[in-house]
Design an enzyme around this catalytic site. Structure first.
Site, PDB file in Angstrom:
ATOM      1  N   ASP A  29       0.983  -1.463  -0.465  1.00  0.00           N
ATOM      2  CA  ASP A  29       0.014   0.119  -0.308  1.00  0.00           C
ATOM      3  C   ASP A  29       0.833   1.038  -0.104  1.00  0.00           C
ATOM      4  O   ASP A  29       1.764   1.483   0.922  1.00  0.00           O
ATOM      5  CB  ASP A  29      -0.804   0.152   1.444  1.00  0.00           C
ATOM      6  CG  ASP A  29      -1.623   0.858   1.216  1.00  0.00           C
ATOM      7  OD1 ASP A  29      -1.832   2.580   0.729  1.00  0.00           O
ATOM      8  OD2 ASP A  29      -3.020   0.855   2.057  1.00  0.00           O
ATOM      9  N   HIS A  68      -3.610   8.260  -6.610  1.00  0.00           N
ATOM     10  CA  HIS A  68      -3.536   9.595  -7.128  1.00  0.00           C
ATOM     11  C   HIS A  68      -4.716  10.563  -5.560  1.00  0.00           C
ATOM     12  O   HIS A  68      -4.943  11.754  -6.397  1.00  0.00           O
ATOM     13  CB  HIS A  68      -4.167   9.348  -8.229  1.00  0.00           C
ATOM     14  CG  HIS A  68      -3.700   9.154  -9.647  1.00  0.00           C
ATOM     15  ND1 HIS A  68      -2.495   9.414  -9.596  1.00  0.00           N
ATOM     16  CD2 HIS A  68      -4.223   8.406 -10.431  1.00  0.00           C
ATOM     17  CE1 HIS A  68      -1.567   8.374 -10.700  1.00  0.00           C
ATOM     18  NE2 HIS A  68      -2.828   7.710 -10.496  1.00  0.00           N
TER      19      HIS A  68
HETATM   20  C1  LIG Z   1      -3.951   3.967 -13.379  1.00  0.00           C
HETATM   21  S1  LIG Z   1      -3.291   2.450 -12.565  1.00  0.00           S
HETATM   22  C2  LIG Z   1      -1.467   2.455 -13.222  1.00  0.00           C
HETATM   23  C3  LIG Z   1      -1.438   2.395 -14.783  1.00  0.00           C
HETATM   24  C4  LIG Z   1      -0.211   1.721 -14.636  1.00  0.00           C
HETATM   25  N1  LIG Z   1       0.862   2.313 -14.366  1.00  0.00           N
HETATM   26  C5  LIG Z   1       0.543   2.119 -16.520  1.00  0.00           C
HETATM   27  O1  LIG Z   1       0.378   2.918 -16.702  1.00  0.00           O
HETATM   28  O2  LIG Z   1      -0.283   1.399 -16.951  1.00  0.00           O
HETATM   29  C6  LIG Z   1      -3.338   2.649 -10.816  1.00  0.00           C
HETATM   30  C7  LIG Z   1      -3.126   1.060 -10.337  1.00  0.00           C
HETATM   31  O3  LIG Z   1      -2.692   1.878  -8.560  1.00  0.00           O
HETATM   32  C8  LIG Z   1      -2.940   1.084  -7.785  1.00  0.00           C
HETATM   33  N2  LIG Z   1      -3.597   1.164  -6.863  1.00  0.00           N
HETATM   34  C9  LIG Z   1      -4.709   1.940  -6.251  1.00  0.00           C
HETATM   35  N3  LIG Z   1      -4.390   2.727  -4.450  1.00  0.00           N
HETATM   36  C10 LIG Z   1      -3.203   1.790  -4.253  1.00  0.00           C
HETATM   37  C11 LIG Z   1      -2.281   2.346  -2.820  1.00  0.00           C
HETATM   38  N4  LIG Z   1      -3.017   2.862  -1.953  1.00  0.00           N
HETATM   39  N5  LIG Z   1      -0.779   1.568  -3.126  1.00  0.00           N
HETATM   40  C12 LIG Z   1      -0.605   1.004  -4.177  1.00  0.00           C
HETATM   41  N6  LIG Z   1      -1.197   0.750  -5.010  1.00  0.00           N
HETATM   42  C13 LIG Z   1      -1.983   1.575  -5.418  1.00  0.00           C
HETATM   43  C14 LIG Z   1      -4.464   0.257  -8.851  1.00  0.00           C
HETATM   44  O4  LIG Z   1      -4.653  -1.018  -8.108  1.00  0.00           O
HETATM   45  C15 LIG Z   1      -4.519   0.202  -9.977  1.00  0.00           C
HETATM   46  O5  LIG Z   1      -4.044  -0.959 -10.566  1.00  0.00           O
END
Ligand SMILES: C[S@@+](CC[C@H](N)C(=O)[O-])C[C@H]1O[C@@H](n2cnc3c(N)ncnc32)[C@H](O)[C@@H]1O
Length: 352
Positions: A220, A246
């Site tokens: 996380d 984000h």
């Molecule tokens: C926009 S996608 C990433 C896309 C990837 N970087 C690409 O360009 O192909 C966002 C990812 O962030 C992960 N995510 C969401 N909350 C998160 C957290 N608290 N810690 C780590 N990863 C997280 C989601 O599971 C998701 O797979």
């Protein structure tokens, strides 16, 4: 559990790929030719050709040992070519060469059908072409170009000096959210772009994304203690990219936990800064303090701290180690380096 042993062979090999022949040979000997050949084979994939690799006078056959299409190369040459794009000095290719029979030249080419493609396929895998980042993004399915975002043009510019270096990259957010079999487009893109790069992806969801130089970690990004451990065990990183939740709190927590694990000369990138203006994501329409863009804006003042406080003062850890910031639409690049220039004399501040 972080797989800290994963890069035991690759990390020194990628460093040595551009070294002189003596140092590269010593590195291969220390890692063992078998272990090095195994990494080369993972990188080039499957081909219907016999690949003979020679090191210290010993030749081993790989891929299709029974094939009469043979590509022979020194192992050190294969490493230099694969990871550093260097020309071969030892290449020998042998293919079946039938005599021309009653079927003439057309029959001769027909008998050799597939030979050039098979050999060319292997040779181009052994010396991959330089690829455009925008095209890679589209091919590998990340939205960093041409869908919601237009980021690869900025990445090309800021990453150019790192492209051929043995970098360690960490991207927060692998993609695909809860589906373990989706996502990984950007990790695959960085693996192809940085030929000597080790690419780490962090996601809160479990991910089945694999590659010869890709490692995924589940965790996380809002857990500062975990990020610090990740940085100590898998870093320092040359590049960190935040493309995760984000949420403004998460972006700030991740930056403060991971920036200390960015190497001097490296970059910390924050994507999708539009959420800094959206209250339901923890943002504020004014992009004020407490938002991700507010944090980044404060670094601009930090760059000039010695013009406000003690002209010779060291400043805070962050002020001392952020040497530049670039903003583009929805994305920012923070440069790690030494910010130790003295401020102007104090009397000038009240001259007018
Ligand atoms: C926009 S996608 C990433 C896309 C990837 N970087 C690409 O360009 O192909 C966002 C990812 O962030 C992960 N995510 C969401 N909350 C998160 C957290 N608290 N810690 C780590 N990863 C997280 C989601 O599971 C998701 O797979």
């Amino acid at each position: 559990m972080l797989d800290t042993a994963r890069w035991t062979v690759l990390a020194p090999l990628l460093q040595a790929a551009t070294a002189g022949p003596d140092l590269l040979d010593t590195t291969i000997r220390g890692l063992t030719p078998d272990a090095v050949a195994a990494e080369v084979l993972k990188e080039i994939g499957e081909h219907e050709v016999r690949l003979d690799l020679t090191f210290d006078g010993v030749t081993t056959s790989h891929l299709r040992p029974e094939s009469d299409l043979v590509v022979a190369l020194d192992l050190a040459d294969a490493v230099r070519s694969l990871y550093a794009g260097r020309p071969w000095s030892s290449l020998a290719v042998s293919t079946p060469n039938p005599e021309v029979d009653d079927n003439g030249i057309g029959g001769w080419f027909a008998a050799r059908k597939g030979v050039p493609q098979a050999v060319q396929g292997l040779l181009s895998a052994l010396r991959p072409a330089r690829e455009d980042l925008g095209e890679l993004a589209v091919e590998l399915g990340t939205d960093k170009w041409g869908d919601l975002h237009w980021y690869t043009q900025h990445y090309e510019r800021h990453f150019a000096r790192l492209r051929t270096e043995p970098v360690r990259v960490l991207e927060i957010g692998i993609g695909g959210y809860d589906d373990p079999d989706r996502g990984g487009g950007s990790l695959r893109m960085w693996e192809r772009y940085f030929r000597r790069g080790l690419v780490h992806g962090l996601d809160i969801a479990h991910k089945n994304v694999a590659g010869p130089r890709i490692m995924t970690v589940r965790g996380d990004q809002s857990d500062a203690e975990f990020l610090d451990r990740l940085g100590r065990e898998l870093g320092p990183f040359d590049v960190v990219i935040d493309d995760g939740s984000h949420l403004n709190d998460h972006v700030r927590t991740s930056f403060h936990a991971l920036f200390p694990h960015v190497r001097s000369g490296g970059l910390y990138v924050v994507e999708d800064l539009q959420t800094a203006y959206w209250p339901s994501w923890g943002g504020h329409p004014g992009g004020t303090d407490g938002t991700s863009i507010g944090m980044l804006k404060s670094f601009v003042d930090g760059l000039n701290h010695s013009e406000v406080g003690d002209p010779r003062g060291a400043g805070s850890d962050l002020q001392r180690t952020i040497s530049g910031i670039s903003f583009h639409h929805n994305i920012a690049f923070v440069e790690k380096g030494t910010n130790a220039e003295e401020g102007g004399p104090v009397f000038l501040r009240t001259l007018y």
